[in-house]
Design an enzyme around this catalytic site. Structure first.
Site, PDB file in Angstrom:
ATOM      1  N   ASN A 116       0.957  -1.581  -0.241  1.00 34.64           N
ATOM      2  CA  ASN A 116       0.013   0.208   0.305  1.00 34.64           C
ATOM      3  C   ASN A 116       1.061   1.418  -0.055  1.00 34.64           C
ATOM      4  OD1 ASN A 116      -2.341   1.337   0.286  1.00 34.64           O
ATOM      5  ND2 ASN A 116      -2.228   1.860   2.267  1.00 34.64           N
ATOM      6  N   HIS A 171       0.910   5.120   1.640  1.00 32.38           N
ATOM      7  CA  HIS A 171       0.261   6.011   2.525  1.00 32.38           C
ATOM      8  C   HIS A 171       1.060   7.765   2.286  1.00 32.38           C
ATOM      9  CE1 HIS A 171      -2.429   7.092   5.547  1.00 32.38           C
ATOM     10  NE2 HIS A 171      -1.382   7.649   5.836  1.00 32.38           N
TER      11      HIS A 171
END
Ligand code: GRF
Length: 200
Positions: free
Chosen positions: A106, A108
């Site tokens: 991911n 962020h």
């Protein structure tokens, strides 16, 4: 050739940056499937324009794991090696994580563990930090809590708004997400506790 599966919910600029780097031969993989839980996601439309395989799987009204089972089935169908969350606005179930152990990344828009969750750029501004940035991390069952693969620092300017700050962070996101993907694909890392380190 290793296969990437991209999961997104919106604009998809990180997906596009990854796609450009795949196209340019900078990421040694192909994008096998782009999936969204939002029908109108711009990123999904862009993926279609690029001629990539796409799937829309609605998440609304579904149990978390039931939705994740549908997603995992498609990732399996396309024999995905590495899953990249790119603005995918959902928390993954333990089932999903178990199916792709250490194979979900991911991005962020903050220097984790500072400012997890939503509106990370606004959180950083309001807290008053002088530097923020972005983080590529492995996904675990928490919200933005998995082991950190790479980070980039972005200074906060006195006249920044969440929007201007987000633009400069996004530039760095587009750069380091591909770096993180390459590291994982090359199998060049070992994980000790929470630390992602180069293989010996
Ligand atoms: C990015 O800021 C990313 O860090 C966060 O969601 C946003 C997605 O933007 N997880 P985009 O859809 O990739 O343009």
């Amino acid at each position: 050739m290793k296969k990437l599966g991209i999961l997104l919910s919106g604009r998809g600029s990180n997906f596009e940056a990854i796609a450009r780097n795949v196209q340019a031969g900078k990421i040694p993989a192909e994008i096998a499937i782009v999936m969204s839980n939002k029908a109108g996601a711009l990123g999904l439309a862009r993926a279609k324009e690029m001629g990539l395989a796409t799937r829309f799987i609605p998440s609304q009204g579904k149990e978390r794991e039931a939705f994740d089972r549908e997603v995992v089935a498609v990732l399996r169908e396309f024999q995905v090696d590495l899953v990249c969350l790119a603005g995918f606005m959902r928390i993954l179930s333990p089932y999903f994580i178990r199916e792709f152990p250490r194979r979900v990344l991911n991005i962020h828009p903050a220097l984790l563990p500072s400012f997890p969750g939503e509106e990370a750029q606004r959180q950083a501004l309001e807290y008053g930090v002088k530097f923020t940035g972005c983080t590529v991390h492995l996904v675990d069952e928490g919200v933005d809590t998995g082991p950190i693969v790479c980070q980039a620092v972005v200074p906060v300017l006195d006249d920044d708004t969440p929007e201007t700050l987000a633009v400069r962070i996004l530039n760095e996101e587009h750069r380091i997400y591909s770096d993180g993907i390459c590291l994982l694909l090359e199998d060049g890392v070992r994980i000790e506790g929470r630390r992602v380190l180069p293989k010996l």
